[in-house]
Design an enzyme around this catalytic site. Structure first.
Site, PDB file in Angstrom:
ATOM      1  N   HIS A 170     -14.168  -0.620  16.162  1.00  0.00           N
ATOM      2  CA  HIS A 170     -13.194   0.246  15.476  1.00  0.00           C
ATOM      3  C   HIS A 170     -13.552   1.729  15.585  1.00  0.00           C
ATOM      4  O   HIS A 170     -12.719   2.578  15.295  1.00  0.00           O
ATOM      5  CB  HIS A 170     -13.090  -0.152  13.994  1.00  0.00           C
ATOM      6  N   ASP A 383     -13.140  10.445  15.621  1.00  0.00           N
ATOM      7  CA  ASP A 383     -12.601   9.306  14.886  1.00  0.00           C
ATOM      8  C   ASP A 383     -12.175   8.239  15.884  1.00  0.00           C
ATOM      9  O   ASP A 383     -11.584   8.575  16.922  1.00  0.00           O
ATOM     10  CB  ASP A 383     -11.375   9.771  14.069  1.00  0.00           C
TER      11      ASP A 383
HETATM   12  P1  ADQ Z   1     -11.729   4.723   8.441  1.00  0.00           P
HETATM   13  O1  ADQ Z   1     -12.833   5.630   8.857  1.00  0.00           O
HETATM   14  O2  ADQ Z   1     -11.807   4.189   7.077  1.00  0.00           O
HETATM   15  O3  ADQ Z   1     -11.557   3.497   9.454  1.00  0.00           O
HETATM   16  P2  ADQ Z   1      -8.835   5.565   8.740  1.00  0.00           P
HETATM   17  O4  ADQ Z   1      -8.389   4.910   9.975  1.00  0.00           O
HETATM   18  O5  ADQ Z   1      -8.313   6.942   8.604  1.00  0.00           O
HETATM   19  O6  ADQ Z   1     -10.406   5.676   8.599  1.00  0.00           O
HETATM   20  O7  ADQ Z   1      -8.358   4.717   7.475  1.00  0.00           O
HETATM   21  C1  ADQ Z   1      -8.516   5.185   6.145  1.00  0.00           C
HETATM   22  C2  ADQ Z   1      -7.634   4.348   5.209  1.00  0.00           C
HETATM   23  O8  ADQ Z   1      -7.917   4.716   3.855  1.00  0.00           O
HETATM   24  C3  ADQ Z   1      -6.150   4.609   5.444  1.00  0.00           C
HETATM   25  O9  ADQ Z   1      -5.465   3.382   5.538  1.00  0.00           O
HETATM   26  C4  ADQ Z   1      -5.700   5.410   4.199  1.00  0.00           C
HETATM   27  O10 ADQ Z   1      -4.403   5.087   3.756  1.00  0.00           O
HETATM   28  C5  ADQ Z   1      -6.710   5.012   3.150  1.00  0.00           C
HETATM   29  N1  ADQ Z   1      -6.939   6.167   2.246  1.00  0.00           N
HETATM   30  C6  ADQ Z   1      -7.520   7.331   2.578  1.00  0.00           C
HETATM   31  N2  ADQ Z   1      -7.537   8.163   1.508  1.00  0.00           N
HETATM   32  C7  ADQ Z   1      -6.964   7.512   0.469  1.00  0.00           C
HETATM   33  C8  ADQ Z   1      -6.730   7.820  -0.921  1.00  0.00           C
HETATM   34  N3  ADQ Z   1      -7.100   8.964  -1.495  1.00  0.00           N
HETATM   35  N4  ADQ Z   1      -6.139   6.880  -1.673  1.00  0.00           N
HETATM   36  C9  ADQ Z   1      -5.793   5.687  -1.124  1.00  0.00           C
HETATM   37  N5  ADQ Z   1      -6.002   5.348   0.157  1.00  0.00           N
HETATM   38  C10 ADQ Z   1      -6.582   6.231   0.955  1.00  0.00           C
HETATM   39  C11 ADQ Z   1     -12.219   2.992  10.646  1.00  0.00           C
HETATM   40  C12 ADQ Z   1     -12.395   4.005  11.778  1.00  0.00           C
HETATM   41  C13 ADQ Z   1     -11.057   4.620  12.133  1.00  0.00           C
HETATM   42  C14 ADQ Z   1     -10.064   3.517  12.516  1.00  0.00           C
HETATM   43  C15 ADQ Z   1     -10.037   2.409  11.453  1.00  0.00           C
HETATM   44  C16 ADQ Z   1      -9.238   1.194  11.942  1.00  0.00           C
HETATM   45  O11 ADQ Z   1     -13.322   5.017  11.389  1.00  0.00           O
HETATM   46  O12 ADQ Z   1     -11.179   5.539  13.207  1.00  0.00           O
HETATM   47  O13 ADQ Z   1      -8.771   4.066  12.627  1.00  0.00           O
HETATM   48  O14 ADQ Z   1     -11.351   1.952  11.156  1.00  0.00           O
HETATM   49  O15 ADQ Z   1      -9.705   0.726  13.171  1.00  0.00           O
END
Ligand code: ADQ
Length: 476
Positions: A170, A383
Site C-alpha cells: 500500500h 504517499d
Molecule cells: P493512509 O496513510 O492512512 O493509507 P490515505 O490513503 O490518505 O492514507 O487514507 C486516510 C483515510 O483516513 C481516508 O480514508 C480518510 O477519509 C480518513 N481520514 C483522514 N482524516 C480523517 C478525519 N479527520 N476524520 C475521519 N477520517 C479521516 C495507506 C497509504 C496510502 C494509501 C492507503 C490505501 O499510506 O498512500 O492510499 O494506505 O492503500
C-alpha cells in the site's frame, strides 16, 4: 486454466478489519471503516472468505466468542494472531513503523535500524504464516497486505503451501539506491520474491522494485516486460509484478455527499464562513503527509498575496495516529506551535487563518467538509496513493472544488490532468497554487473536477479488486 476468481479469498493484514471494545461491561466487535474493508467485504461475503490479522485488543477480551459473532453477522470469518506488548513494540512500532515506513517514503533521516526489532519482525511474520497454514484450504487464494507482513510469503513456502500467493504493497517502493541502505535488504527482497503476484500502487513503484530485485539480488532474471506487468524468474519460479492503483467506492462518496444529512451539515458550515473560501487538509498525523510544509505555504500565500487576507481559511483535520511513537508526538507539538504562530501573526477579530482540528470526524461531518471546501490542499512529501484526494473529488458533487495535489502522491498519476500539481517542498510554488486556485474561474474548476471524477468513477475500488484477482489467473 484455473480460474482464481472463484476461489475462497484468504486475506492477511496486520490488523483485523474490526474495532473491539467494551461498553457498560459488554464486549463489542464492529467492522472497521477503511476503504479496504469496504472494498473487500462484499467479496469476502460472496466467497465465504477468511481474514487473518492482529485483533488490536488485549488478552482480557473473549476473542473466540467475538470472532464467532462477527462471522454470523457479516458472512465471512476472522482468525486472530495475538501479539504480546513486546512484539507490538518491536515488530509494529519498531521495525514496521520506524524502519520500513520512513525508508519506503524516502525519509532516511527518520529511520532507526535495530537488529532486535528486525528479528522480532521475522518471528511475528512466521507466526502469521503458521496461523495462515493452520486455516488455509487447498483451493484458497492467499492475499497478504502491506509492509508489516512482507516475510509471510516466503515462510508459507517453507511450510510447503502450494496455494497461489499474492502480495499488495500500500505504500511506495523506494528507488534501489535508497533501498540498499536497509541492512537486511537481501532477506527482504528474497521474501518478496516468495510470492507469485506482487502488486504495487504505481508504475514507478513497480519499476523501482523490479530494478532493485534485478540489481541487488543475484539469480533474479527479468524475462518479460509488458505494459501491464513484468515477469521475473527466480529459483525456478515465475513472479508476476504489476501495478494496481487502489481507489475508493466512488458511488458511496458521491451519494453520501448528496444526502440530506450532509447537505444540512454543509449548509451550516457555509453560513459560518460568511463568503470566505475554505482550503481543506485531511490527514492522519504523519510526518510523510507534509503538514508543516503546507502551513508554511499557506502562510507564504497570505504574506505574498494580501488580497487573500480575511477571504480564505485553512481547515486542517488531523486524525491522531501512532501516538506512542516519539516522532509523531514531536510532530503534534510542531503543528500546535505553527498554527498558533501563524494565527497570532494574521488573525483579525472576525477571522482566523488556520483552523486546526486534531481528532477523527464521523462520515457525515467529513463529507460535509469535502463538499463545502472550495480548495483541497493535499501535499504529502510521499504517499503510496492518498485516498483523501479521491474522496474529495468524489464528494465534490457541484463540480466546483479545486484539488492542489503533491506530485509525489500515487494519486497524481490518475488525477494529474485535473489537479494543480505541486512539489510540496517548494513553498513558493505551493503558495502560488493556492492563489491560482482561489481565483480560478468556475468554468475551469468544473472542467478539471469533471475529468477527475470521471477517472475515479471508472477506476473505483471494485475495479482495483477485480484487476488484482484477475492478474492471478492470467497465464501469459
Ligand atoms: P493512509 O496513510 O492512512 O493509507 P490515505 O490513503 O490518505 O492514507 O487514507 C486516510 C483515510 O483516513 C481516508 O480514508 C480518510 O477519509 C480518513 N481520514 C483522514 N482524516 C480523517 C478525519 N479527520 N476524520 C475521519 N477520517 C479521516 C495507506 C497509504 C496510502 C494509501 C492507503 C490505501 O499510506 O498512500 O492510499 O494506505 O492503500
Amino acid at each position: 486454466m484455473t480460474d482464481h476468481l472463484d476461489k475462497r479469498l484468504l486475506v492477511v493484514s496486520n490488523r483485523l478489519p474490526v474495532v473491539i471494545g467494551a461498553r457498560d461491561g459488554d464486549w463489542t466487535i464492529i467492522p472497521g471503516s477503511g476503504g479496504l474493508v469496504t472494498a473487500l467485504a462484499p467479496v469476502m461475503r460472496q466467497r465465504q472468505g477468511l481474514w487473518i490479522g492482529w485483533p488490536g485488543c488485549g488478552e482480557e477480551a473473549p476473542i473466540g466468542a467475538l470472532l464467532d459473532r462477527f462471522a454470523e453477522e457479516n458472512g465471512y470469518s476472522l482468525a486472530a494472531v495475538p501479539l504480546s506488548e513486546d512484539e507490538e513494540e518491536r515488530y509494529y512500532r519498531g521495525f514496521s513503523n520506524e524502519a520500513l515506513w520512513p525508508l519506503f517514503h524516502d525519509l532516511l533521516g527518520f529511520c532507526r535500524f535495530s537488529f532486535d526489532n528486525w528479528q522480532t519482525y521475522l518471528d511475528v511474520n512466521s507466526r502469521f504464516a503458521r496461523v495462515v497454514s493452520d486455516h488455509a484450504e487447498t483451493d484458497d487464494l492467499i492475499w497478504v497486505h502491506d509492509y508489516q507482513l512482507i516475510g509471510v510469503g516466503e515462510q508459507l513456502r517453507a511450510l510447503r503451501m502450494h496455494q497461489p500467493l499474492a502480495f499488495f504493497l500500500h505504500i511506495p517502493f523506494p528507488a534501489a539506491d535508497l533501498f540498499r541502505r536497509l541492512p537486511w535488504k537481501d532477506t527482504l527482497l528474497r521474501s518478496l520474491m516468495g510470492y507469485d503476484l506482487l502488486g504495487f500502487q504505481t508504475l514507478r513503484d513497480r519499476r523501482n522494485f523490479v530494478y532493485a530485485a534485478a540489481s541487488l539480488l543475484s539469480g533474479v532474471e527479468v524475462v518479460r516486460r509488458k505494459r501491464s506487468h513484468d515477469l521475473l524468474h527466480f529459483e525456478g519460479r515465475t513472479i508476476r509484478v504489476g501495478h494496481f492503483p487502489i481507489s475508493i467506492d466512488f458511488d458511496e462518496f458521491d451519494q453520501g455527499a448528496r444526502s440530506r444529512e450532509v447537505e444540512d451539515a454543509a449548509w451550516y458550515l457555509h453560513e459560518n464562513l460568511r463568503g470566505r473560501q475554505l482550503v481543506l487538509g485531511v490527514d492522519r498525523l504523519d510526518y510523510t503527509k507534509g503538514i508543516p510544509e503546507r502551513f508554511l505555504a499557506f502562510e507564504r500565500a497570505l504574506e505574498k498575496y494580501p488580497e487573500l487576507l480575511s477571504r480564505v481559511s485553512l481547515l486542517q483535520l488531523v486524525v491522531p495516529s501512532r501516538t506512542q511513537v516519539p516522532d509523531y508526538q514531536n510532530l503534534k507539538e510542531t503543528l500546535d506551535q505553527m498554527a498558533g504562530r501563524i494565527n497570532a501573526r494574521f488573525s483579525s477579530p472576525e477571522w482566523s487563518p488556520i483552523h486546526y482540528v486534531y481528532r477523527s470526524l464521523d462520515r457525515i461531518q467529513l463529507l460535509a467538509r469535502y463538499r463545502t471546501s472550495e480548495i483541497a490542499l493535499i501535499t504529502p512529501l510521499r504517499d503510496g496513493m492518498n485516498l483523501v484526494a479521491k474522496e474529495y473529488c468524489a464528494s465534490s458533487v457541484e463540480n466546483n472544488g479545486v484539488l492542489i495535489l503533491s506530485e509525489f502522491a500515487g494519486a497524481a498519476d490518475q488525477l494529474g490532468k485535473g489537479a494543480l500539481l505541486v512539489n510540496p517542498y517548494d513553498i513558493e510554488a505551493t503558495a502560488d497554487a493556492i492563489h491560482r486556485a482561489f481565483f480560478m474561474e468556475v468554468d475551469e474548476r468544473r472542467q478539471r473536477m469533471r475529468r477527475m471524477r470521471a477517472e475515479i468513477r471508472r477506476n473505483d475500488v471494485h475495479h482495483w479488486l477485480q484487476s488484482f484477482t484477475r492478474a492471478l489467473s492470467d497465464r501469459d
